[in-house]
Design an enzyme around this catalytic site. Sequence first.
Site, PDB file in Angstrom:
ATOM      1  N   GLN A   1       0.830  -1.207   0.000  1.00 59.89           N
ATOM      2  CA  GLN A   1       0.000   0.000   0.000  1.00 59.89           C
ATOM      3  C   GLN A   1       0.859   1.249   0.000  1.00 59.89           C
ATOM      4  O   GLN A   1       0.515   2.260  -0.619  1.00 59.89           O
ATOM      5  CB  GLN A   1      -0.912   0.010   1.229  1.00 59.89           C
ATOM      6  CG  GLN A   1      -2.001  -1.033   1.207  1.00 59.89           C
ATOM      7  CD  GLN A   1      -3.039  -0.736   0.147  1.00 59.89           C
ATOM      8  OE1 GLN A   1      -3.083  -1.385  -0.885  1.00 59.89           O
ATOM      9  NE2 GLN A   1      -3.862   0.257   0.392  1.00 59.89           N
ATOM     10  N   GLU A   2       2.015   1.178   0.690  1.00 57.56           N
ATOM     11  CA  GLU A   2       2.860   2.364   0.835  1.00 57.56           C
ATOM     12  C   GLU A   2       3.735   2.616  -0.393  1.00 57.56           C
ATOM     13  O   GLU A   2       3.925   3.755  -0.802  1.00 57.56           O
ATOM     14  CB  GLU A   2       3.762   2.215   2.080  1.00 57.56           C
ATOM     15  CG  GLU A   2       3.004   2.161   3.401  1.00 57.56           C
ATOM     16  CD  GLU A   2       2.324   3.471   3.728  1.00 57.56           C
ATOM     17  OE1 GLU A   2       2.850   4.529   3.335  1.00 57.56           O
ATOM     18  OE2 GLU A   2       1.267   3.444   4.377  1.00 57.56           O
ATOM     19  N   SER A   3       4.301   1.540  -0.977  1.00 59.94           N
ATOM     20  CA  SER A   3       5.329   1.744  -1.994  1.00 59.94           C
ATOM     21  C   SER A   3       5.253   0.800  -3.189  1.00 59.94           C
ATOM     22  O   SER A   3       6.112   0.871  -4.065  1.00 59.94           O
ATOM     23  CB  SER A   3       6.706   1.558  -1.349  1.00 59.94           C
ATOM     24  OG  SER A   3       6.891   0.196  -0.961  1.00 59.94           O
TER      25      SER A   3
ATOM     26  N   MET B   1       8.037   3.423   3.823  1.00 60.95           N
ATOM     27  CA  MET B   1       7.892   4.896   3.851  1.00 60.95           C
ATOM     28  C   MET B   1       7.407   5.365   5.203  1.00 60.95           C
ATOM     29  O   MET B   1       6.398   6.046   5.309  1.00 60.95           O
ATOM     30  CB  MET B   1       6.998   5.352   2.711  1.00 60.95           C
ATOM     31  CG  MET B   1       7.706   5.191   1.360  1.00 60.95           C
ATOM     32  SD  MET B   1       7.173   6.362   0.143  1.00 60.95           S
ATOM     33  CE  MET B   1       5.566   5.781  -0.273  1.00 60.95           C
TER      34      MET B   1
END
Length: 331
Positions: free
Chosen positions: A312-314, A331
């Site tokens: 989801q972040e990166s 992140m």
Amino acid sequence: MPIRRVLMALLLGLLLGAPPLALWLAPSQQPSVVQRLQARGELIVASRRAPTTWYRGPEGPKGLEHDLVQDFAQGLGVEARFVFPDDIGHLLQMTSQGAVHLAAAGLTVTPERRRFLRFGQPYQEVSEQLVYRLGSRRPRSLDEIAPYEIQVVAGSAHEETLRRLQRRHPGLKWIARREVDLYQLLEGVERGEIRYTVADSNDLLMAARIYRHLKAAFDLSEHRPLAWAFPPFGDDSLRQAADAYLARIRRDGTLARLLEHYYGHAGRLNFVDKRDFLRHIRERLPRLRPYFELAERQTGIDWRLLAAIAYQESHWDPKAKSPTGVRGVMM
């Protein structure tokens, strides 16, 4: 109070090891469960670590059950303390014995569980699904499944469902596993090590984001409610407070927003999303998985949750950079 009654109360109190004064008080004079926990300042909640209930994100604990309990506890003016029993059987036992104030663990309400637990109002509905691996033969009914090809978590609602279905399908036999959780069984199906398992539709929806071969063969049940569970004894003040809270957040839209937040994205992958996701599973996840598994050993957080959060972040890109300049997979 007549002297005879006083003496009887004292004697009974000594035999039970209870403070005699508590026996003199009428029920209306004794503090309620809510009043006692407010005096203590703590709400003790049994849960389980899973993407659908409670997990630790980059900024701290998250999950549908986590958010609901925290909001409920704040309304009571107390702090929520989560405990995580080793397995579902221990979680149910702790709740039925009053070792916790309530269980918020994505629990299905079943007739068997109603015998030893009290349930609040439902906040979500799921169906139980037979899960198989895409690419293998998809069964159309339980009669097509050989004995012991299904593995489920021992003591789960899924095992209760299989026992009920066994009356109509005498040849139905399964393996009940005590040393694993549902997501380990789902991973076994993904790897081809387990032929079939049973999962709630919400768990399968979340797991399918990571395990691309997991599919539902068919439903084993109609939609069934998920609800918080409470000890079967004592006054009902805490359950009534929880029901009032859930009714309020259902009316004001808070519950709908939380469900959308945690589940809305799971079913909305378009063709490009799915294509990129599957490519990243093939190309990026194998290199990062050892690091996620190392982090699991160090933190106790399931590596699959860490991987899902990182995606989801990166999108599992170690060189990813946020608008604020933060770099890295998480992140």
